[in-house]
Design a protein around this motif. Sequence first.
Motif, short mmCIF file in Angstrom:
data_model
loop_
_atom_site.label_atom_id
_atom_site.label_comp_id
_atom_site.label_asym_id
_atom_site.label_seq_id
_atom_site.Cartn_x
_atom_site.Cartn_y
_atom_site.Cartn_z
N TYR A 3 3.61 8.23 -0.79
CA TYR A 3 2.46 7.65 -0.59
C TYR A 3 2.52 6.26 -0.85
O TYR A 3 1.83 5.53 -0.16
CB TYR A 3 1.60 8.31 -1.74
CG TYR A 3 1.11 9.73 -1.34
CD1 TYR A 3 0.43 10.09 -0.19
CD2 TYR A 3 1.35 10.79 -2.06
CE1 TYR A 3 0.02 11.23 0.29
CE2 TYR A 3 1.19 12.03 -1.74
CZ TYR A 3 0.35 12.26 -0.59
OH TYR A 3 0.24 13.67 -0.31
N PHE A 4 3.25 5.73 -1.77
CA PHE A 4 3.45 4.30 -1.89
C PHE A 4 3.88 3.55 -0.70
O PHE A 4 3.54 2.58 -0.28
CB PHE A 4 4.34 4.05 -3.17
CG PHE A 4 4.67 2.38 -3.10
CD1 PHE A 4 3.62 1.55 -3.86
CD2 PHE A 4 5.92 1.92 -2.73
CE1 PHE A 4 3.83 0.32 -3.80
CE2 PHE A 4 5.85 0.55 -2.99
CZ PHE A 4 5.07 -0.28 -3.42
N THR A 5 5.09 4.13 -0.04
CA THR A 5 5.65 3.68 1.08
C THR A 5 4.75 3.83 2.38
O THR A 5 4.47 2.58 3.03
CB THR A 5 6.91 4.47 1.32
OG1 THR A 5 7.78 4.42 0.57
CG2 THR A 5 7.57 3.99 2.79
N LEU A 10 1.21 0.96 5.90
CA LEU A 10 -0.16 0.83 6.72
C LEU A 10 -0.78 -0.52 6.36
O LEU A 10 -1.20 -1.31 7.15
CB LEU A 10 -0.91 1.73 6.21
CG LEU A 10 -0.59 3.17 6.79
CD1 LEU A 10 -1.49 4.15 6.22
CD2 LEU A 10 -0.35 3.16 8.42
N VAL A 11 -0.54 -1.17 5.28
CA VAL A 11 -1.10 -2.53 4.84
C VAL A 11 -0.43 -3.44 5.67
O VAL A 11 -0.95 -4.47 6.21
CB VAL A 11 -0.89 -2.73 3.33
CG1 VAL A 11 -1.48 -4.17 3.13
CG2 VAL A 11 -2.17 -2.01 2.52
N ILE A 12 0.84 -3.62 5.74
CA ILE A 12 1.76 -4.48 6.42
C ILE A 12 1.36 -4.39 7.86
O ILE A 12 1.17 -5.22 8.65
CB ILE A 12 3.35 -4.30 6.17
CG1 ILE A 12 3.57 -4.38 4.83
CG2 ILE A 12 4.16 -5.13 7.26
CD1 ILE A 12 3.62 -5.90 4.40
N ILE A 141 6.20 3.87 10.73
CA ILE A 141 6.65 4.48 9.63
C ILE A 141 5.63 4.99 8.56
O ILE A 141 5.78 5.95 7.78
CB ILE A 141 7.57 3.21 8.67
CG1 ILE A 141 8.67 3.01 9.47
CG2 ILE A 141 7.88 3.28 7.34
CD1 ILE A 141 9.35 1.52 9.21
N GLY A 142 4.42 4.05 8.29
CA GLY A 142 3.35 4.72 7.52
C GLY A 142 2.84 6.26 8.00
O GLY A 142 2.61 6.89 6.90
#
Length: 147
Positions: A3-5, A10-12, A141-142
């Motif tokens: 979830y952190f990844t 997603l923010v990036i 990736i997200g």
Amino acid sequence: MNYFTCIFALVISAVAFWFSIKFIVLYLNVKKWNRVNATILSKEIFLHPKVSSSRSPYGLKVDYTYEVNNTTYNGHNVYLAELAGGQTNHMKSVAENKLNKIEDTMSIYVNPNNPSQSVMYCEGIGLYILVFFMAIVALLIGVSKLS
């Protein structure tokens, strides 16, 4: 950890999409502006008051004048980032090289709807497209970490 990844990717992705689209649109709009000859009044290298990197703290300060419809305007924007309210940083040797390429008379881009808005260089579309594709990779990736 997934979830952190996922959230980080997603923010990036969101930031990279915002940045790239903003500058791609700005680049394409500026390329449509009128080209006008400007007379360089002064040019110098300066140390940025807000240094974002100790390795590249230098900027270019260029003052120029140009005429549109018999009205004289003064400008100082060198790069698209400055036109968007940002700053550009260089190492001293790069800043000196770029300063030496500025001639006494240069062709600049002038906004036909607002002639007081101008910029000397409109370049960097390759970088903005690269950032856009990096945003796609970060998004993939997200999304892959959601399952």
